[in-house]
Design a protein around this motif. Sequence first.
Motif, PDB file in Angstrom:
ATOM      1  N   LEU A  54     -21.826  17.866   0.425  1.00 57.57           N
ATOM      2  CA  LEU A  54     -20.981  16.921  -0.307  1.00 57.57           C
ATOM      3  C   LEU A  54     -19.667  16.791   0.446  1.00 57.57           C
ATOM      4  CD1 LEU A  54     -20.402  15.279  -2.965  1.00 57.57           C
ATOM      5  CD2 LEU A  54     -19.316  17.378  -3.807  1.00 57.57           C
ATOM      6  N   VAL A  55     -19.223  15.559   0.678  1.00 57.03           N
ATOM      7  CA  VAL A  55     -17.977  15.307   1.390  1.00 57.03           C
ATOM      8  C   VAL A  55     -17.027  14.558   0.469  1.00 57.03           C
ATOM      9  CG1 VAL A  55     -16.901  14.105   3.330  1.00 57.03           C
ATOM     10  CG2 VAL A  55     -19.081  15.298   3.650  1.00 57.03           C
ATOM     11  N   LEU A  56     -15.871  15.171   0.212  1.00 62.28           N
ATOM     12  CA  LEU A  56     -14.841  14.568  -0.628  1.00 62.28           C
ATOM     13  C   LEU A  56     -13.637  14.198   0.228  1.00 62.28           C
ATOM     14  CD1 LEU A  56     -14.801  17.135  -3.589  1.00 62.28           C
ATOM     15  CD2 LEU A  56     -16.054  14.972  -3.484  1.00 62.28           C
ATOM     16  N   LEU A  57     -13.164  12.973   0.094  1.00 62.36           N
ATOM     17  CA  LEU A  57     -11.907  12.575   0.727  1.00 62.36           C
ATOM     18  C   LEU A  57     -10.792  12.921  -0.257  1.00 62.36           C
ATOM     19  CD1 LEU A  57     -12.854   9.118   2.284  1.00 62.36           C
ATOM     20  CD2 LEU A  57     -13.289  11.429   3.130  1.00 62.36           C
ATOM     21  N   VAL A  58      -9.871  13.773   0.180  1.00 56.06           N
ATOM     22  CA  VAL A  58      -8.847  14.293  -0.731  1.00 56.06           C
ATOM     23  C   VAL A  58      -7.456  14.123  -0.132  1.00 56.06           C
ATOM     24  CG1 VAL A  58     -10.467  15.993  -1.653  1.00 56.06           C
ATOM     25  CG2 VAL A  58      -8.920  16.651   0.218  1.00 56.06           C
ATOM     26  N   ARG A  59      -6.464  14.292  -1.003  1.00 53.26           N
ATOM     27  CA  ARG A  59      -5.063  14.417  -0.586  1.00 53.26           C
ATOM     28  C   ARG A  59      -4.626  15.832  -0.914  1.00 53.26           C
ATOM     29  NH1 ARG A  59      -2.444  10.452   2.583  1.00 53.26           N
ATOM     30  NH2 ARG A  59      -3.778   8.620   2.352  1.00 53.26           N
ATOM     31  N   ARG A  60      -4.077  16.510   0.067  1.00 53.05           N
ATOM     32  CA  ARG A  60      -3.590  17.865  -0.167  1.00 53.05           C
ATOM     33  C   ARG A  60      -2.321  17.825  -1.016  1.00 53.05           C
ATOM     34  NH1 ARG A  60      -3.668  20.938   5.562  1.00 53.05           N
ATOM     35  NH2 ARG A  60      -3.848  22.772   4.209  1.00 53.05           N
ATOM     36  N   ALA A  61      -1.861  18.986  -1.436  1.00 52.13           N
ATOM     37  CA  ALA A  61      -0.688  19.056  -2.310  1.00 52.13           C
ATOM     38  C   ALA A  61       0.540  18.417  -1.665  1.00 52.13           C
ATOM     39  CB  ALA A  61      -0.399  20.514  -2.668  1.00 52.13           C
ATOM     40  N   ASP A  62       0.625  18.446  -0.314  1.00 46.64           N
ATOM     41  CA  ASP A  62       1.777  17.846   0.381  1.00 46.64           C
ATOM     42  C   ASP A  62       1.556  16.375   0.702  1.00 46.64           C
ATOM     43  OD1 ASP A  62      -0.055  17.904   2.426  1.00 46.64           O
ATOM     44  OD2 ASP A  62       1.120  19.212   3.754  1.00 46.64           O
ATOM     45  N   GLY A  63       0.445  15.812   0.247  1.00 47.37           N
ATOM     46  CA  GLY A  63       0.179  14.390   0.439  1.00 47.37           C
ATOM     47  C   GLY A  63      -0.616  14.033   1.675  1.00 47.37           C
ATOM     48  N   THR A  64      -0.897  14.995   2.545  1.00 45.10           N
ATOM     49  CA  THR A  64      -1.644  14.686   3.757  1.00 45.10           C
ATOM     50  C   THR A  64      -3.126  14.508   3.437  1.00 45.10           C
ATOM     51  OG1 THR A  64      -1.927  17.033   4.262  1.00 45.10           O
ATOM     52  CG2 THR A  64      -0.037  15.913   5.241  1.00 45.10           C
ATOM     53  N   PRO A  65      -3.777  13.586   4.137  1.00 48.91           N
ATOM     54  CA  PRO A  65      -5.207  13.362   3.891  1.00 48.91           C
ATOM     55  C   PRO A  65      -6.048  14.469   4.504  1.00 48.91           C
ATOM     56  CG  PRO A  65      -4.466  11.960   5.689  1.00 48.91           C
ATOM     57  CD  PRO A  65      -3.238  12.659   5.151  1.00 48.91           C
ATOM     58  N   ALA A  66      -7.170  14.768   3.886  1.00 42.64           N
ATOM     59  CA  ALA A  66      -8.076  15.796   4.391  1.00 42.64           C
ATOM     60  C   ALA A  66      -9.466  15.521   3.845  1.00 42.64           C
ATOM     61  CB  ALA A  66      -7.605  17.188   3.966  1.00 42.64           C
ATOM     62  N   VAL A  67     -10.405  16.339   4.268  1.00 43.67           N
ATOM     63  CA  VAL A  67     -11.780  16.278   3.780  1.00 43.67           C
ATOM     64  C   VAL A  67     -12.145  17.641   3.239  1.00 43.67           C
ATOM     65  CG1 VAL A  67     -14.195  16.204   4.539  1.00 43.67           C
ATOM     66  CG2 VAL A  67     -12.617  14.401   5.238  1.00 43.67           C
ATOM     67  N   LEU A  68     -12.711  17.669   2.057  1.00 41.81           N
ATOM     68  CA  LEU A  68     -13.224  18.894   1.469  1.00 41.81           C
ATOM     69  C   LEU A  68     -14.750  18.792   1.478  1.00 41.81           C
ATOM     70  CD1 LEU A  68     -12.018  21.474   0.227  1.00 41.81           C
ATOM     71  CD2 LEU A  68     -12.310  20.428  -2.012  1.00 41.81           C
ATOM     72  N   LYS A  69     -15.366  19.740   2.129  1.00 37.68           N
ATOM     73  CA  LYS A  69     -16.823  19.703   2.313  1.00 37.68           C
ATOM     74  C   LYS A  69     -17.437  20.927   1.641  1.00 37.68           C
ATOM     75  CE  LYS A  69     -20.285  19.692   6.033  1.00 37.68           C
ATOM     76  NZ  LYS A  69     -20.494  19.558   7.493  1.00 37.68           N
ATOM     77  N   LEU A  70     -18.530  20.711   0.899  1.00 43.79           N
ATOM     78  CA  LEU A  70     -19.261  21.805   0.261  1.00 43.79           C
ATOM     79  C   LEU A  70     -20.717  21.719   0.685  1.00 43.79           C
ATOM     80  CD1 LEU A  70     -17.010  20.696  -2.018  1.00 43.79           C
ATOM     81  CD2 LEU A  70     -17.938  22.644  -3.263  1.00 43.79           C
ATOM     82  N   ALA A  71     -21.257  22.844   1.134  1.00 46.97           N
ATOM     83  CA  ALA A  71     -22.636  22.879   1.622  1.00 46.97           C
ATOM     84  C   ALA A  71     -23.361  24.087   1.051  1.00 46.97           C
ATOM     85  CB  ALA A  71     -22.661  22.929   3.150  1.00 46.97           C
ATOM     86  N   PRO A  72     -24.664  23.967   0.812  1.00 46.41           N
ATOM     87  CA  PRO A  72     -25.433  25.101   0.281  1.00 46.41           C
ATOM     88  C   PRO A  72     -25.647  26.169   1.345  1.00 46.41           C
ATOM     89  CG  PRO A  72     -26.901  23.286   0.810  1.00 46.41           C
ATOM     90  CD  PRO A  72     -25.501  22.778   1.025  1.00 46.41           C
ATOM     91  N   PRO A  73     -25.996  27.368   0.950  1.00 48.40           N
ATOM     92  CA  PRO A  73     -26.190  28.453   1.926  1.00 48.40           C
ATOM     93  C   PRO A  73     -27.190  28.108   3.017  1.00 48.40           C
ATOM     94  CG  PRO A  73     -26.126  29.348  -0.300  1.00 48.40           C
ATOM     95  CD  PRO A  73     -26.131  27.861  -0.444  1.00 48.40           C
ATOM     96  N   ARG A  74     -28.253  27.369   2.683  1.00 55.08           N
ATOM     97  CA  ARG A  74     -29.256  27.070   3.708  1.00 55.08           C
ATOM     98  C   ARG A  74     -28.746  26.121   4.783  1.00 55.08           C
ATOM     99  NH1 ARG A  74     -30.920  24.539  -0.981  1.00 55.08           N
ATOM    100  NH2 ARG A  74     -31.473  22.331  -0.931  1.00 55.08           N
ATOM    101  N   ALA A  75     -27.590  25.472   4.541  1.00 55.70           N
ATOM    102  CA  ALA A  75     -26.958  24.645   5.571  1.00 55.70           C
ATOM    103  C   ALA A  75     -26.029  25.460   6.468  1.00 55.70           C
ATOM    104  CB  ALA A  75     -26.180  23.498   4.932  1.00 55.70           C
ATOM    105  N   ARG A  76     -25.913  26.746   6.223  1.00 51.35           N
ATOM    106  CA  ARG A  76     -25.144  27.688   7.038  1.00 51.35           C
ATOM    107  C   ARG A  76     -23.673  27.270   7.225  1.00 51.35           C
ATOM    108  NH1 ARG A  76     -30.427  27.645   9.207  1.00 51.35           N
ATOM    109  NH2 ARG A  76     -30.015  25.777  10.390  1.00 51.35           N
ATOM    110  N   PRO A  77     -22.933  27.045   6.108  1.00 44.31           N
ATOM    111  CA  PRO A  77     -21.520  26.657   6.243  1.00 44.31           C
ATOM    112  C   PRO A  77     -20.666  27.710   6.933  1.00 44.31           C
ATOM    113  CG  PRO A  77     -22.038  27.213   3.955  1.00 44.31           C
ATOM    114  CD  PRO A  77     -23.340  27.140   4.688  1.00 44.31           C
ATOM    115  N   GLY A  78     -21.026  28.989   6.796  1.00 44.44           N
ATOM    116  CA  GLY A  78     -20.274  30.022   7.489  1.00 44.44           C
ATOM    117  C   GLY A  78     -20.386  29.896   8.986  1.00 44.44           C
ATOM    118  N   SER A  79     -21.553  29.510   9.466  1.00 40.20           N
ATOM    119  CA  SER A  79     -21.767  29.296  10.887  1.00 40.20           C
ATOM    120  C   SER A  79     -20.979  28.077  11.366  1.00 40.20           C
ATOM    121  CB  SER A  79     -23.267  29.113  11.159  1.00 40.20           C
ATOM    122  OG  SER A  79     -23.517  28.996  12.533  1.00 40.20           O
TER     123      SER A  79
END
Length: 305
Positions: A54-79
């Motif tokens: 899942l990819v979310l386009l977000v604004r951080r607390a200081d107003g800068t743009p960023a992306v928040l990404k969430l992936a299941p364990p089988r997608a190996r997000p730690g890697s």
Amino acid sequence: MAIEAPRRLVRALGESAPAGDDWLARLPGAAERAVARRGSTVERVQVPGGRSSLVLLVRRADGTPAVLKLAPPRARPGSERAALAHWGGLGAVQLLEPDAADPADTEEGVLLLERLHPDVSVRSLPEAKALLEAAGTLRRLWVEPPSGHAFETVAERTGRQATAMRAGADSAPDTAPLVDAALAAREELLSAPPDHRLLHGTFRQSKVLAGERMPWLAVGPDPVVGESAFDLARLVRDRVEDLIAAPSGPAITRRRIKRLAESLEVDQDRLRGWTLFRAVESGVRALRVGRPKDGELLLEFAGWL
């Protein structure tokens, strides 16, 4: 705003979900918690998005743009986190929290990333220009892996895939000759790999997005350590639908292999061998999960090799 997984992600993860997996059901809550922990504001969910996160386009607390990404364990997000940290923004999207150690982020597969232009990839360029820019991006990613790394190797990943390919050939006898050829190519290629690099792992034109810091940056790695030709092989079959539709598709593919191999100093025969293996593996997997059109296209392409 309510956070919902895009239909493309739901369908793709549903194809590969192990029995009892409830990651998709927990995803909206996990996303809301990840946003709240950072004091961020969600602008929108990226749609259609990817097939593994899942990819979310977000604004951080200081107003800068960023992306928040969430992936299941089988997608190996730690890697993915480890690879992005090692690249440090050279050729790839910048990891904005390289030292984050929140147990909840680790458990829920959360990554905070630099915002690129999510709707503009090199795939939007003319074919020749797209290949040139993609290849140039890929070259920057091929670096020595970190000492003591825990990344999967090409031998390990393709070993798992080979087992599934054999099972797929048993249930679809028509694919057996191509599977045999692909497995034989793998054995020969693994007998004497010419280099040992950190690779993107799932590189293709749609994985290279326009950025501000650099014109083009890679996203969405599934990193693996091995020879460069393995990484380049997936790029050979980009826009496979157009290749299959073209009367000169086989000739175009041969020229593409030659051009990419020469531009990135990769052996043409090794690139052809890994292209064969990866196309057959993807084709057999597509047939197995109920995508016959994709599977047939990929296996027809593999037959040219």
